[in-house]
Scaffold this active site. Structure first.
Site, PDB file in Angstrom:
ATOM      1  N   ARG A 133       3.154   1.004 -33.163  1.00 37.73           N
ATOM      2  CA  ARG A 133       1.954   0.170 -33.109  1.00 37.73           C
ATOM      3  C   ARG A 133       2.305  -1.195 -32.537  1.00 37.73           C
ATOM      4  O   ARG A 133       3.257  -1.839 -32.981  1.00 37.73           O
ATOM      5  CB  ARG A 133       1.345   0.003 -34.501  1.00 37.73           C
ATOM      6  CG  ARG A 133       0.078  -0.797 -34.471  1.00 37.73           C
ATOM      7  CD  ARG A 133      -0.601  -0.975 -35.813  1.00 37.73           C
ATOM      8  NE  ARG A 133      -1.758  -1.843 -35.603  1.00 37.73           N
ATOM      9  CZ  ARG A 133      -2.185  -2.757 -36.449  1.00 37.73           C
ATOM     10  NH1 ARG A 133      -1.616  -2.911 -37.613  1.00 37.73           N
ATOM     11  NH2 ARG A 133      -3.218  -3.522 -36.142  1.00 37.73           N
ATOM     12  N   HIS A 193      -5.010  -8.812 -31.903  1.00 42.21           N
ATOM     13  CA  HIS A 193      -4.302  -9.115 -33.157  1.00 42.21           C
ATOM     14  C   HIS A 193      -4.236 -10.642 -33.292  1.00 42.21           C
ATOM     15  O   HIS A 193      -3.166 -11.234 -33.312  1.00 42.21           O
ATOM     16  CB  HIS A 193      -2.910  -8.463 -33.136  1.00 42.21           C
ATOM     17  CG  HIS A 193      -2.312  -8.271 -34.498  1.00 42.21           C
ATOM     18  ND1 HIS A 193      -1.927  -7.043 -34.985  1.00 42.21           N
ATOM     19  CD2 HIS A 193      -2.027  -9.150 -35.482  1.00 42.21           C
ATOM     20  CE1 HIS A 193      -1.437  -7.175 -36.201  1.00 42.21           C
ATOM     21  NE2 HIS A 193      -1.480  -8.440 -36.524  1.00 42.21           N
ATOM     22  N   GLU A 200      -7.774  -6.775 -38.746  1.00 44.03           N
ATOM     23  CA  GLU A 200      -8.131  -7.593 -39.915  1.00 44.03           C
ATOM     24  C   GLU A 200      -9.137  -8.698 -39.609  1.00 44.03           C
ATOM     25  O   GLU A 200      -8.838  -9.889 -39.795  1.00 44.03           O
ATOM     26  CB  GLU A 200      -6.872  -8.214 -40.532  1.00 44.03           C
ATOM     27  CG  GLU A 200      -5.898  -7.215 -41.087  1.00 44.03           C
ATOM     28  CD  GLU A 200      -4.706  -7.877 -41.788  1.00 44.03           C
ATOM     29  OE1 GLU A 200      -4.531  -9.099 -41.667  1.00 44.03           O
ATOM     30  OE2 GLU A 200      -3.948  -7.157 -42.452  1.00 44.03           O
ATOM     31  N   ASN A 250      -5.028  -1.778 -43.743  1.00 44.94           N
ATOM     32  CA  ASN A 250      -3.807  -2.545 -44.024  1.00 44.94           C
ATOM     33  C   ASN A 250      -3.787  -2.830 -45.512  1.00 44.94           C
ATOM     34  O   ASN A 250      -4.729  -3.440 -46.045  1.00 44.94           O
ATOM     35  CB  ASN A 250      -3.794  -3.862 -43.253  1.00 44.94           C
ATOM     36  CG  ASN A 250      -3.591  -3.659 -41.755  1.00 44.94           C
ATOM     37  OD1 ASN A 250      -3.357  -2.534 -41.298  1.00 44.94           O
ATOM     38  ND2 ASN A 250      -3.686  -4.729 -40.995  1.00 44.94           N
ATOM     39  N   TYR A 310      -1.430  -4.449 -48.629  1.00 43.39           N
ATOM     40  CA  TYR A 310      -0.239  -5.169 -49.070  1.00 43.39           C
ATOM     41  C   TYR A 310      -0.147  -5.279 -50.587  1.00 43.39           C
ATOM     42  O   TYR A 310       0.925  -5.143 -51.149  1.00 43.39           O
ATOM     43  CB  TYR A 310      -0.205  -6.585 -48.468  1.00 43.39           C
ATOM     44  CG  TYR A 310       0.123  -6.568 -46.991  1.00 43.39           C
ATOM     45  CD1 TYR A 310       1.449  -6.564 -46.572  1.00 43.39           C
ATOM     46  CD2 TYR A 310      -0.872  -6.509 -46.025  1.00 43.39           C
ATOM     47  CE1 TYR A 310       1.769  -6.518 -45.223  1.00 43.39           C
ATOM     48  CE2 TYR A 310      -0.554  -6.455 -44.671  1.00 43.39           C
ATOM     49  CZ  TYR A 310       0.763  -6.459 -44.279  1.00 43.39           C
ATOM     50  OH  TYR A 310       1.077  -6.397 -42.953  1.00 43.39           O
ATOM     51  N   GLU A 326      -0.730  -0.925 -41.719  1.00 47.12           N
ATOM     52  CA  GLU A 326       0.248  -1.920 -42.165  1.00 47.12           C
ATOM     53  C   GLU A 326       0.482  -1.743 -43.649  1.00 47.12           C
ATOM     54  O   GLU A 326      -0.472  -1.608 -44.421  1.00 47.12           O
ATOM     55  CB  GLU A 326      -0.247  -3.358 -41.914  1.00 47.12           C
ATOM     56  CG  GLU A 326      -0.254  -3.757 -40.460  1.00 47.12           C
ATOM     57  CD  GLU A 326      -0.733  -5.187 -40.239  1.00 47.12           C
ATOM     58  OE1 GLU A 326      -0.625  -6.010 -41.160  1.00 47.12           O
ATOM     59  OE2 GLU A 326      -1.225  -5.457 -39.127  1.00 47.12           O
TER      60      GLU A 326
END
Ligand SMILES: *[C@@H]1O[C@H](CO)[C@@H](O)[C@H](O)[C@H]1NC(C)=O
Ligand SMILES: *[C@@H]1O[C@H](CO)[C@@H](O)[C@H](O)[C@H]1NC(C)=O
Ligand SMILES: *[C@@H]1O[C@H](CO)[C@@H](O)[C@H](O)[C@H]1NC(C)=O
Length: 513
Positions: A106, A151, A196, A335, A337, A402
């Site tokens: 990616r 991005h 995002e 994504n 985290y 991610e």
């Protein structure tokens, strides 16, 4: 909070146990070995982004991006002028990823490299040739390129008219996407429009931590989010109309936390928090009815009236807009985290964005963490958010694009290695046991990169980069070798086995020991 209980699973599996047939594809949940396997339809990849790694900020016709300008002007002690120098060292990076057994690479493209003035009348063919070389190298090394159009970096000149708070950005993004698709659609099959949007809009147009540095809370993020949604949807349709073929996919990536209610008697706080965080820019695309989550529309309108405004601070999506946006993603890009606790709070009239939700999102002190205090380690949150996405949005294919954690840069990175183990285990249970349609798991990130406003203080790489050496020397960390081994085995061990300390390790100052 678990929307899909084990009880229900057993109930669903019961008929095939009784009749002794395996008509259901899901393995028996009690069979741990099956749960730990990587199914054939799961791709494991590794990610990076252009601005964080490329450097070469003014080379071969590139103009300054919004982040170049922001880091130079604000001068917070770090910039990405050189970063990992991946612009020049891309072959080494791609080789590292391929040698790590990753199948999926990616990356993102630099808009200000391709269209330095922002205008389609001025295509920078140095950049086109550069990315052609990069993408062909990814394929040559046996990996599938997965390309993000945006991005967070765009030609700095756009911030003069307000960046993503201006509808002009929608037009500019369309122009850029047309140029990119024209040159690369024959090489690249997997696309992401915007990475995002929530994070960028909140920090760039609400909190002012990201360029353009707007502090327009209560308004800015919502306007930015809407412009990004429309820009994304238009580019999705452009791609489908002009470049559609059965093996190409295009979608969007949202960052989602999972939420756990602080007060067990108010579980709805977690649902509300989900809608403001993940649902805001997912519901318009992935829900059957489209549009923003109902609870957001209601509460923001109510708050706006209390503040004496005559219209809602959340801009309206008209019927044609709702229809334009609905269904515009071939996959759910996720994504993940970390997670947060959620707690209902009294409404205030400060007009701050998260206050619109009436939910306080906090960190549980018992959650462990490494150097980044925003990433307490909550692996079960990944499993839980996957089950919520499955139930809320009709089990779309999910690409986890991610997942990772920052550390101090030491090459013996045990916290990170264990983080990957525990998160992959949750992901595999969600897929193998609960039927969540996960198709990809992508590690963030390949290299110790320029970490936005954290500069070079938070390192997410599975490969150490010596940012003090002119060569930006790369050294694979323990997590790199561990992942390489897992991808080769295509299964996790049932408990985490601590990798031995290698003979030579490198710490965050580049010192060998
Ligand atoms: C795109 O192609 C797929 C498969 O070839 C087809 O099912 C779908 O209807 C096409 N979509 C558009 C918008 O043309
Ligand atoms: C939100 O939680 C934090 C941490 O527990 C606390 O300090 C703060 O006062 C809370 N905010 C509100 C509005 O309750
Ligand atoms: C980096 O973190 C690791 C593990 O948390 C620790 O053992 C090591 O001492 C740290 N190194 C530096 C240079 O701070």
């Amino acid at each position: 909070m678990k929307p899909f209980s084990i009880g229900l699973q057993i109930f669903l599996l019961l008929p095939c146990l009784i009749f002794g047939r395996t008509t259901v594809n899901l393995p028996n949940p009690s069979d741990d070995d099956e749960l730990l396997k990587f199914p054939d339809d799961l791709m494991i990849g590794v990610a990076s982004s252009a601005f964080q790694t490329e450097g070469a900020w003014d080379v071969d016709g590139k103009s300054p991006s919004n982040w170049d300008e922001y880091t130079h002007v604000n001068n917070f002690g770090a910039n990405a002028d050189i970063a990992c120098d991946s612009y020049h060292k891309y072959k080494e990076d791609i080789k590292l990823a391929a040698n790590g057994n990753f199948k999926f690479f990616r990356m993102s493209l630099s808009w200000s490299r391709i269209l330095p003035t922002g205008s389609i009348g001025n295509i920078n063919y140095n950049a086109i040739n550069h990315y052609k070389n990069v993408l062909n190298e990814v394929k040559k090394q046996g990996m599938i390129p997965f390309v993000t159009l945006y991005h967070w970096d765009h030609p700095a000149i756009f911030d003069k008219f307000g960046g993503w708070n201006s509808e002009k950005m929608i037009i500019a993004f369309n122009d850029y996407a047309q140029v990119v698709f024209k040159h690369f659609a024959n090489i690249v099959k997997f696309w992401t429009t915007i990475n995002e949007p929530m994070v960028y809009c909140y920090y760039g147009h609400g909190k002012g931590f990201f360029p353009p540095g707007d502090t327009f809370e209560g308004r800015g993020p919502y306007i930015c989010g809407q412009n990004m949604l429309i820009a994304h949807a238009q580019v999705y349709h452009l791609f489908k109309n002009k470049y559609n073929n059965s093996d190409s996919q295009i979608g969007i990536v949202n960052a989602c936390w999972n939420f756990y209610p602080e007060n067990p008697s108010e579980p709805e706080s977690a649902d509300i928090a989900f809608e403001y965080n993940c649902g805001w820019l997912s519901n318009p695309i992935f829900s059957k009815e489209g549009d923003y989550p109902v609870i957001m529309k209601q509460r923001i309108k109510e708050n706006s009236y209390l503040e004496g405004l005559s219209t809602s601070r959340l801009p309206e999506l008209t019927e044609p807009m709702i229809n334009l946006i609905k269904g515009t993603s071939d996959y759910f890009g996720l994504n993940y985290y970390s997670s947060r606790m959620s707690d209902k709070v009294e409404k205030t009239q400060s007009g701050k964005w998260f206050d619109d939700s009436g939910v306080n999102m906090t960190i549980n002190n018992e959650w462990p963490m490494d150097v980044a205090t925003w990433i307490p380690i909550v692996p079960e949150g990944l499993g839980d958010i996957l089950r919520i996405i499955k139930n809320k949005y009709n089990n779309p294919p999910v690409y986890i694009l991610e997942n990772g954690i920052a550390s101090n840069g030491s090459s013996y990175d045990l916290v990170r290695t264990k983080y990957f183990y525990s998160h992959m285990k949750e992901m595999l249970a969600a897929k193998n046991r609960d039927g969540c349609n996960v198709k990809a798991y992508v590690v963030w990130s390949l290299l110790d990169s320029f970490e936005w406003v954290a500069g070079y203080r938070q390192y997410f790489g599975i490969v150490y980069v010596d940012h003090n050496s002119p060569q930006r020397t790369r050294t694979p960390k323990t997590s790199y070798y561990w992942l390489k081994d897992m991808i080769h085995q295509r299964a996790l061990p049932s408990t985490f086995i601590t990798p031995l300390k290698p003979l030579k390790t490198i710490d965050s100052t580049g010192t060998e020991s």
